[in-house]
Design an enzyme around this catalytic site. Structure first.
Site, short mmCIF file in Angstrom:
data_model
loop_
_atom_site.label_atom_id
_atom_site.label_comp_id
_atom_site.label_asym_id
_atom_site.label_seq_id
_atom_site.Cartn_x
_atom_site.Cartn_y
_atom_site.Cartn_z
N HIS A 152 7.78 0.40 9.66
CA HIS A 152 6.83 -0.69 9.48
C HIS A 152 5.87 -0.80 10.66
CE1 HIS A 152 5.51 -4.96 9.72
NE2 HIS A 152 5.46 -4.87 8.39
N GLU A 193 6.23 7.25 -6.42
CA GLU A 193 6.97 7.31 -5.16
C GLU A 193 8.47 7.48 -5.38
OE1 GLU A 193 6.19 3.60 -3.08
OE2 GLU A 193 5.69 2.67 -5.00
N CYS A 235 -1.30 8.72 -0.81
CA CYS A 235 -1.69 7.59 0.04
C CYS A 235 -0.61 7.27 1.08
CB CYS A 235 -2.00 6.35 -0.80
SG CYS A 235 -0.63 5.83 -1.85
#
Length: 863
Positions: free
Chosen positions: A438, A728, A814
């Site tokens: 993150h 994903e 992405c």
């Protein structure tokens, strides 16, 4: 034991027919892969008819045999030079960055030459030359202890006599007087130094192959000492820090080699300068010739070159020419100027800049010469550098920013709750995490220097302190520097170089854009991100993560009310408070992007991320919602999952709590209508995350279409949109054909796809990944560099099956791999339409894509 090589064997008399020991002429057989870069450059200087002293080059093969104990008949080499000349030997490796043994000057100096030079240039200069050579030979060739000369005072005849005596005593033999013996021993010593274990390991660390070769050049010396104006120095026509035209360098009278660069206070200016004497005044003709030679070298060698020169009694000699060392910003200025001056093509200019070097232009950097007091290190997750006071909470970071003070936010690992603190901080440091954790992802998106996975330091959050690798303790409020480019954590403040994006940068990037054949978009979550993306010429937004919009204080409470709602009606009521905020967000994005594509990912994270984890936070929430604390804790416990990243998030949440996606779709469509009224025509792209089955897409599409129909009816406006899927999960890749029937685009999220393919937590893999790479389990961290074999195979299947079902489906990636040159190469080969990366990495991706396209054109010129 040395064995002589007879004539006719590997080492022969220098000449045009001997490729191993070659007199450098304009036509001699000389290449960088066989004789090294220095030898080849000297040949180019000879071809330019510059005053280069006579030089003989020894090939890589010859030097290798020298290291093995073979001794050439060096008298044949010496015969190429004037019998009274002194010589020097310099290394010539294929790449100057690989290093090599130091140069040895004044070879051939002995008692006879000393007497001769005393007559010609004076006893002082002659004695100085002899004394220097004895000391160099003793230390670098005979391998004697340098300290044995410490007790020798002065530089006169007495010092010379003492040095000869010390050498004889330590070496147990007289100092060699035969120039052939001196040269042979020096050649052998330099060859063996190159092939020694330490030297080999050092150059391998710089990227040299195991079998990298070394050439040697033997050159007649211009003394630089004596009567008249004598000395040595270097000159270049460009400032190596800025890249701007400027004569720079140094000159030192009565010196040899590169002594002028040793920081001697006696060095003088090159051009006339009011601060002191200059070479231009001392030797105007030599200085004028130097400038002419430098300009000729720039034009003909097609590069900014540094000239190493010697002046002997006013006569100029060019000893060498090397590529000017330069900073990243100077490198960009240099190639653009060379192209604008017609010396190189725009395409070649594009190929000369390493894409990763652009990061130094986009962010503040620690100055190259700044001292570094290293406290620890981790993964260089987001480039750039910043100094600030240590804080351990997002609240403290925001308070510090409100006072106008820079701070470094330190966390074990960050979570979405830390977004506001990260916005307030100048840099971020975490104990855990990897390249796609993150902190790393958000740091790159914000252009925020970030080091993650600094597990070699001790993080003591309760004590508000960190402990460096050498045991020093730094507490909240102490100042540190985060270097996200190198991964280092530094004590205190250091000298910085500011980012500069000027007309040169924009010109260069326009040349790159003219060549590339794959689109580059940006991942942008906020208006600030979008402005950065536009500034860096992204071709739209490829990923807008809407969940980051919910962590603002005024939105967090309605989100929590929605989570605690008892029925659909209550959830809708709570989301009604968020709707105008989301609509305003999307409208601002549409305004900024001015009609360029904007791909909005619907809500993705699990709901527990929006709930407090501390007892104090839970009490505050209970008070805000007018609920007993026990109700709050029970609700939080009911949302807890064993593995939330594989739990109820993404499309699973959108199907089970559809009101969230309904609200977001309405906000997108209402913002689209409003933007159209302002003259901004936009076709929003709505992306459904974490899809594994086509039925999931069907369910979401039906509700999105219903919302679109309602907005069209309410607003009396027509608009269009595109709906796609974020691929994903491995199953989504395998079933891409089914999914593509209901999706207009497929955007492959390589971060989660890599995580699920490997069964690795991207936040925790950093703990052992370096050891895995070291032992060859993985060639590189798969979260840092796209795994084109495993994950790549899934991507290829997804591309083929998706395009088979829907030939016009738009394909992209992405994830954070998108700015990596190897990943872009894979995407071009596999048939992707564009890549999307963090805003500050957009220029890197643009340049990498251009270089790949140019490489293809060079390989297939007819294409």
């Amino acid at each position: 034991m040395l064995r002589a090589i007879s004539r006719g064997a590997a080492v022969q008399k220098p000449g045009p027919d001997n490729p191993d020991v070659t007199l450098i002429t304009s036509t001699s057989p000389m290449t960088t892969p066989t004789h090294g870069g220095r030898a080849k450059c000297l040949q180019r200087l000879v071809r330019l008819d510059l005053p280069v002293p006579r030089t003989v080059a020894l090939s890589f093969d010859t030097v290798h045999t020298l290291a093995g104990g073979y001794l050439p008949d060096v008298r044949d080499v010496l015969s190429e030079f004037d019998e009274n000349a002194l010589l020097c030997v310099r290394p010539s490796s294929e790449d100057p960055d690989w290093g090599g043994p130091g140069a040895v000057l004044n070879i051939g100096m002995n008692a006879e030459k000393h007497a001769d030079l005393c007559t010609r240039i004076g006893e002082t200069a002659a004695t100085d030359i002899y004394l220097r050579f004895i000391q160099t030979y003793a230390v670098d060739v005979a391998r004697l202890d340098a300290e044995m000369f410490d007790d020798i005072d002065g530089t006169g005849p007495a010092a010379l006599k003492a040095a000869l005596a010390v050498y004889e005593d330590e070496a147990e033999e007289p100092f060699p007087q035969d120039p052939a013996v001196q040269l042979a021993e020096i050649l052998r010593s330099m060859a063996r130094a190159w092939e020694g274990t330490t030297a080999r390991l050092l150059r391998q660390a710089k990227g040299a192959p195991v079998d990298a070769g070394l050439g040697l050049v033997v050159q007649q010396m211009a003394l630089g000492l004596g009567s008249g104006e004598c000395g040595s120095g270097v000159l270049q026509l460009v400032n190596p820090s800025t890249g701007l035209p400027q004569i720079t360098g140094r000159y030192l009278s009565q010196s040899q080699g590169r002594e002028a660069l040793d920081g001697d206070t006696a060095s003088i200016f090159l051009e006339k300068d009011p601060r002191g004497p200059s070479l231009e005044e001392l030797a105007p003709e030599a200085f004028a010739a130097l400038k002419e030679h430098a300009a000729l070298m720039r034009a003909r060698l097609r590069e900014e070159m540094q000239i190493e020169f010697t002046i002997e009694d006013g006569a100029l000699h060019i000893l060498d020419g090397v590529r000017v060392e330069r900073s990243a910003r100077a490198a960009l200025k240099i190639v653009v100027r060379l192209a604008e001056d017609g010396i190189i093509s725009k395409q070649e200019a594009v190929m000369r800049i390493e894409p990763r070097a652009l990061s130094e232009l986009l962010h503040r950097q620690v100055a190259a010469n700044s001292p570094r007091d290293i406290l620890g290190f981790g993964i260089a997750a987001s480039p750039g550098a910043a100094t600030g006071k240590i804080v351990f909470t997002s609240e403290a970071a925001q308070a510090m920013a409100a006072r106008g003070e820079a701070c470094v936010l330190i966390r074990r690992e960050t979570s979405p709750e830390d977004i506001r603190g990260m916005h307030a901080a100048a840099a971020v440091l975490t104990e855990r995490g990897g390249m796609t954790s993150h902190a790393a992802v958000i740091g790159r998106g914000l252009g925020l220097p970030c080091v993650v996975g600094a597990a070699n330091m001790r993080f003591q959050a309760k004590r508000r302190s960190i402990v460096s690798v050498d045991g020093r303790t730094f507490r909240e409020g102490d100042e540190i520097t985060i270097d996200g480019t190198s991964g280092q954590v530094l004590a205190g403040s250091v000298e910085m170089i500011e980012a500069t994006l000027d007309d040169t940068f924009r010109t260069f990037m326009s040349w790159a854009d003219a060549e590339r054949d794959i689109g580059v978009r940006a991942n942008a979550d906020t208006p600030a991100d979008a402005k950065t993306a536009l500034h860096f010429r992204a071709q739209g937004i490829g990923l807008c993560r809407t969940e980051h919009m919910f962590f603002e204080a005024e939105r967090l409470t309605p989100m929590r009310e929605m989570i605690f709602a008892r029925d659909v009606k209550d959830r809708q009521a709570a989301l009604e408070l968020v709707l105008p905020m989301q609509r305003a967000d999307f409208l601002e994005l549409f305004r900024i992007m001015q009609g360029q594509p904007v791909c909005i990912r619907l809500f993705d994270p699990p709901l527990h991320e929006f709930l407090p984890t501390t007892r104090a936070g839970q009490r505050e929430l209970a008070e805000a919602l007018d609920l007993p604390v026990s109700d709050v804790t029970r609700r939080i416990e009911s949302l807890s999952e064993y593995n939330p990243m594989l739990g109820m998030r993404g499309v699973r949440l959108g199907i089970t709590v559809p009101e969230i996606y309904d609200m977001q779709a309405r906000a997108i469509f209402e913002a689209t209508v409003e933007a159209a009224k302002e003259g901004v025509t936009i076709v929003p792209e709505i992306m459904v995350p974490l899809v594994s089955a086509k039925r999931e897409v069907e369910l979401v599409r039906a509700r999105v279409e219903a919302v679109a129909a309602a907005v069209r009816a309410e607003k009396g406006a027509a608009f269009s949109y595109r709906l796609g899927v974020m691929v994903e999960t491995p199953r989504a890749c395998l079933r891409a054909g089914d999914i593509a029937e209901h999706a207009q685009f497929l955007s492959f999220g390589t971060n989660d796809l890599t995580q699920m393919t490997y069964g690795l937590s991207r936040d925790d893999a950093g703990r052992f990944m370096s050891e895995y790479v070291r032992q060859g389990v993985f060639t590189e961290d798969p979260f840092h560099m796209l795994d084109t074999e495993g994950v790549g195979e899934l991507l290829r299947l997804g591309v083929v099956r998706g395009r088979t079902a829907r030939p016009n489906v738009v394909l992209s990636i992405c994830g954070e791999h998108a700015a990596d040159a190897d990943s872009i190469a894979f995407c071009r080969e596999a048939g992707f339409d564009y890549v999307s990366c963090s805003p500050f990495r957009v220029p890197v991706a643009r340049l990498a894509a251009a270089q790949l396209a140019l490489t293809d054109k060079m390989q297939y010129p007819s294409a």
